[in-house]
Design an enzyme around this catalytic site. Sequence first.
Site, PDB file in Angstrom:
ATOM      1  N   GLU A  65      22.580  79.242  10.367  1.00  0.00           N
ATOM      2  CA  GLU A  65      22.524  78.125   9.152  1.00  0.00           C
ATOM      3  C   GLU A  65      21.229  78.329   8.291  1.00  0.00           C
ATOM      4  O   GLU A  65      21.458  77.966   7.275  1.00  0.00           O
ATOM      5  CB  GLU A  65      21.957  76.820   9.979  1.00  0.00           C
ATOM      6  N   CYS A  86      21.387  75.433   5.797  1.00  0.00           N
ATOM      7  CA  CYS A  86      22.693  75.083   4.990  1.00  0.00           C
ATOM      8  C   CYS A  86      23.974  74.655   5.855  1.00  0.00           C
ATOM      9  O   CYS A  86      25.127  74.581   5.364  1.00  0.00           O
ATOM     10  CB  CYS A  86      23.300  76.416   4.034  1.00  0.00           C
TER      11      CYS A  86
END
Length: 98
Positions: A65, A86
């Site tokens: 992520e 993200c």
Amino acid sequence: MTTPQDYGRHYLVDLHGCDPETLRLMEPTREIFMRAARESKATVVGEDFFQFEPEGVSGVLLIAESHFSVHTWPEDGFAAVDIFTCGEEMDAEVAIAV
């Protein structure tokens, strides 16, 4: 003109009043970061931690992520943490709480 996109969430966290013994050495700091990643549902894909002499740690977890990073000042009971995510499933606030 392009429209701004939401690429993720970025958290810069100053942690005061931390246990100096935990912040002195690489392994306890790494263990806390790994637990924070696990509990926040982050996917760890790499890591690198460095032990300063006589004390203090800098480290990063690469996560699918994005990343977690930390720099410690045990003499002041202080750690600076940076988390960028993200992903939709990872919960940075859970990581910060850990």
